[in-house]
Each structure stands twice: as structure tokens, then as C-alpha cells.
Scaffold this motif. Sequence first.
Motif, PDB file in Angstrom:
ATOM      1  N   LYS A  85      51.990  26.869  31.107  1.00 16.27           N
ATOM      2  CA  LYS A  85      52.871  26.783  29.951  1.00 16.27           C
ATOM      3  C   LYS A  85      52.675  27.965  28.999  1.00 16.27           C
ATOM      4  CE  LYS A  85      53.092  22.734  27.927  1.00 16.27           C
ATOM      5  NZ  LYS A  85      52.865  21.581  27.006  1.00 16.27           N
ATOM      6  N   VAL A  86      51.429  28.294  28.725  1.00 19.27           N
ATOM      7  CA  VAL A  86      51.144  29.364  27.762  1.00 19.27           C
ATOM      8  C   VAL A  86      51.509  30.741  28.320  1.00 19.27           C
ATOM      9  CG1 VAL A  86      49.305  30.524  26.462  1.00 19.27           C
ATOM     10  CG2 VAL A  86      49.332  28.033  26.628  1.00 19.27           C
ATOM     11  N   SER A  87      51.291  30.934  29.617  1.00 16.69           N
ATOM     12  CA  SER A  87      51.556  32.252  30.215  1.00 16.69           C
ATOM     13  C   SER A  87      52.997  32.408  30.684  1.00 16.69           C
ATOM     14  CB  SER A  87      50.630  32.482  31.414  1.00 16.69           C
ATOM     15  OG  SER A  87      50.927  31.575  32.468  1.00 16.69           O
ATOM     16  N   ALA A  98      49.993  27.615  39.700  1.00 17.59           N
ATOM     17  CA  ALA A  98      49.797  26.282  40.267  1.00 17.59           C
ATOM     18  C   ALA A  98      49.076  26.331  41.604  1.00 17.59           C
ATOM     19  CB  ALA A  98      51.140  25.576  40.428  1.00 17.59           C
ATOM     20  N   GLY A  99      49.270  27.388  42.355  1.00 15.00           N
ATOM     21  CA  GLY A  99      48.628  27.496  43.658  1.00 15.00           C
ATOM     22  C   GLY A  99      47.526  28.529  43.723  1.00 15.00           C
ATOM     23  N   ASP A 100      47.034  28.942  42.574  1.00 18.89           N
ATOM     24  CA  ASP A 100      46.008  29.980  42.517  1.00 18.89           C
ATOM     25  C   ASP A 100      44.614  29.380  42.729  1.00 18.89           C
ATOM     26  OD1 ASP A 100      44.215  32.051  41.742  1.00 18.89           O
ATOM     27  OD2 ASP A 100      45.771  32.951  40.485  1.00 18.89           O
ATOM     28  N   GLY A 101      43.949  29.787  43.807  1.00 19.45           N
ATOM     29  CA  GLY A 101      42.635  29.257  44.136  1.00 19.45           C
ATOM     30  C   GLY A 101      41.576  29.541  43.095  1.00 19.45           C
ATOM     31  N   ARG A 102      41.800  30.553  42.257  1.00 25.96           N
ATOM     32  CA  ARG A 102      40.815  30.897  41.241  1.00 25.96           C
ATOM     33  C   ARG A 102      40.664  29.821  40.165  1.00 25.96           C
ATOM     34  NH1 ARG A 102      43.010  36.480  39.120  1.00 25.96           N
ATOM     35  NH2 ARG A 102      44.954  35.267  39.313  1.00 25.96           N
ATOM     36  N   LEU A 103      41.655  28.927  40.091  1.00 26.84           N
ATOM     37  CA  LEU A 103      41.620  27.910  39.039  1.00 26.84           C
ATOM     38  C   LEU A 103      40.611  26.797  39.313  1.00 26.84           C
ATOM     39  CD1 LEU A 103      45.364  27.412  38.030  1.00 26.84           C
ATOM     40  CD2 LEU A 103      43.643  28.932  37.053  1.00 26.84           C
ATOM     41  N   ALA A 104      40.156  26.689  40.546  1.00 26.88           N
ATOM     42  CA  ALA A 104      39.227  25.601  40.888  1.00 26.88           C
ATOM     43  C   ALA A 104      37.985  25.624  39.998  1.00 26.88           C
ATOM     44  CB  ALA A 104      38.834  25.704  42.357  1.00 26.88           C
ATOM     45  N   ASP A 117      43.436  31.325  26.075  1.00 27.95           N
ATOM     46  CA  ASP A 117      43.864  32.733  26.126  1.00 27.95           C
ATOM     47  C   ASP A 117      42.821  33.583  26.845  1.00 27.95           C
ATOM     48  OD1 ASP A 117      46.008  31.878  24.673  1.00 27.95           O
ATOM     49  OD2 ASP A 117      45.418  32.823  22.786  1.00 27.95           O
ATOM     50  N   GLY A 118      41.547  33.244  26.635  1.00 31.05           N
ATOM     51  CA  GLY A 118      40.483  33.985  27.310  1.00 31.05           C
ATOM     52  C   GLY A 118      40.525  33.799  28.815  1.00 31.05           C
ATOM     53  N   LEU A 174      42.209  36.026  34.283  1.00 31.75           N
ATOM     54  CA  LEU A 174      43.105  35.913  35.439  1.00 31.75           C
ATOM     55  C   LEU A 174      44.117  37.056  35.495  1.00 31.75           C
ATOM     56  CD1 LEU A 174      43.821  32.069  35.224  1.00 31.75           C
ATOM     57  CD2 LEU A 174      42.375  33.227  36.903  1.00 31.75           C
ATOM     58  N   GLY A 175      44.030  37.967  34.547  1.00 28.31           N
ATOM     59  CA  GLY A 175      44.950  39.103  34.525  1.00 28.31           C
ATOM     60  C   GLY A 175      46.297  38.795  33.913  1.00 28.31           C
ATOM     61  N   LEU A 176      46.369  37.753  33.068  1.00 25.10           N
ATOM     62  CA  LEU A 176      47.618  37.353  32.437  1.00 25.10           C
ATOM     63  C   LEU A 176      47.466  37.360  30.920  1.00 25.10           C
ATOM     64  CD1 LEU A 176      48.497  34.339  34.758  1.00 25.10           C
ATOM     65  CD2 LEU A 176      49.664  36.557  34.720  1.00 25.10           C
TER      66      LEU A 176
END
Length: 279
Positions: free
Chosen positions: A61-63, A69-75, A122-123, A128-130
Motif C-alpha cells: 500500500k505504501v509503495s 506480494a510474491g517477493d521471497g525477501r519478505l519472509a 519506510d526503512g 527492498l530498493g523501494l
Amino acid sequence: MAALLETGRNFIAILAAAVICCSSAAAAEDNLYRAQTVVTGQLEPNRILGFGTCLVDVLIKVSGQPELAGDGRLAAYKAKAKEFVSNFSYHDQFAGKPHRDEQGTRDRPYDLTVEFDGKQVDGILGELGLKPWTSQRPVLGVFVEMRQGAKDYIVTSDGTESDLQRDALAAAADKRGMRVVLPSAAELAASNITAAELSTVPTAKLTSVVVPQGGQTALVGRLVWNDKEFGWATQWQIDWRRKSYKWQVRGVSFDEAFRRAIGGAAQVLSGNGDPARSK
């Protein structure tokens, strides 16, 4: 006297519409760091899972980037989502109803609303490069054709046949931090816009229909029911900064179709790329 009463009713209707419009705009901005999900009971294990789900929604939502949604880095971030929470609350979906045997509060469904610390969110996006999408978000004028067999109509702000779709669009917009407006049946008739010809109408003309409601750019969709896929085949288009973006989604419910549509529009408007090229 009758004329005076009618004038008064019209003024009240206009004032109410203006209040709703302003309130919705403010809500879209104030709720960027807040999300909601459904959990079972109020015990911590399920609450922690809910925090993770809500964190992903807030990051998207913020970005304005639905591909997260499918980014493995979020785990890794989901696993420690509790650290980023500033507040949370529960709403019992069965409030006012008696507890069933062995159910109590443990097995009842609750709406879990979670608010996250803005600086920490935001951090995470920075890692994540966004970037947070902080500029004013354009109001979408949404024009959707729904076709199922011989039934073919445009979702409107006042048509009874559009009740479910209207609610689904509002939920999708809230989930992605956007505000949407729909044309009324009278506005479509006055502009000679029909479901069968919707895809051929210039977007400039469509946008002009919803300008009085605050609409700033048109999102156009076509949903056709497919019996074999047991879902809707959808096509979407939005024109932004002299470029036309088109993408498709197949075999989904209209709720999911609208989430993908609003998410795709947010992706374009936020400068996060072309939805058609998303993974």
C-alpha cells in the motif's frame, strides 16, 4: 413550498456527497500504514501470523508496488513483524451472538486491525530498493463492464445489480490505499456510454464523466465469465502521462480481479512499472 423542500433535499444530498468524498480522500491517506486481516481467536500465535499478513499489505500500500506480494525477501520481515507494530485491535465478527459449546473466544473469527510504525515501514522499503509513494494519489474513475452470458452491464454507483461489485471495488481500493469513484446510471445514459461499446470510448471522455465526483483518470475494465475456468477473464487499461497500459488476469473471482486492477493502477501511477510485465 414543495419547490423549497425539493431544493433543500438537493442541497443536503450535494453536501452529503461532498462530505463522503472528502472523508474518503482523507481515509486513503491516513490508513496507509494500517491493514486488516481475519484471524481465529486472540491467542498470540494467530496474532503473529496476522501481523505478517498485514505487514505485506502495508508495504504494498505504501509503495504502490503489488509485486511485493510474491517477493521471497519478505519472509524475514514477516517473521519479526511484531517489532514494527505500533498498535492493534480486534473486532469480533460474531459480536452480540452467544458463544457455542467449546468455541468461546478461542475459535471465533476476529477482524485484526494493525497499525505499523511509519518510519520502520519506510526503512524496510528502502532495504527492498523501494520508496514510499508520498505524492498525492490520483482519484480513479472506474468503468467496469461485467458480462455473464446474455447479461451485460456497467458497474455503477447506484445500480442495484452492482451492489456486490461496488463493495468489492471499495474494499480493493482501501487495501491498496487508493480512492475510486464510479459513474451513475444517469451519467452513463447522458453520455451515451453502453456496456457493449465501453472499450471503444476514449478515456478522456470517460474521465470527464467522473470529474464532478473528483475523478482524475479512468481505469477501464472488462470482465467476461468463463465457465471452463470457473472464473472471470479480465482486461484492464489506464492511460497515464501519454502512455497506455494494458494487462489481463484470467480465472479469478471479481474480488480478486478488482484487487489486481487497483493494484495495477497503483503500480503505474506510483512509477513502479508496467503491470503487464509483472511476474
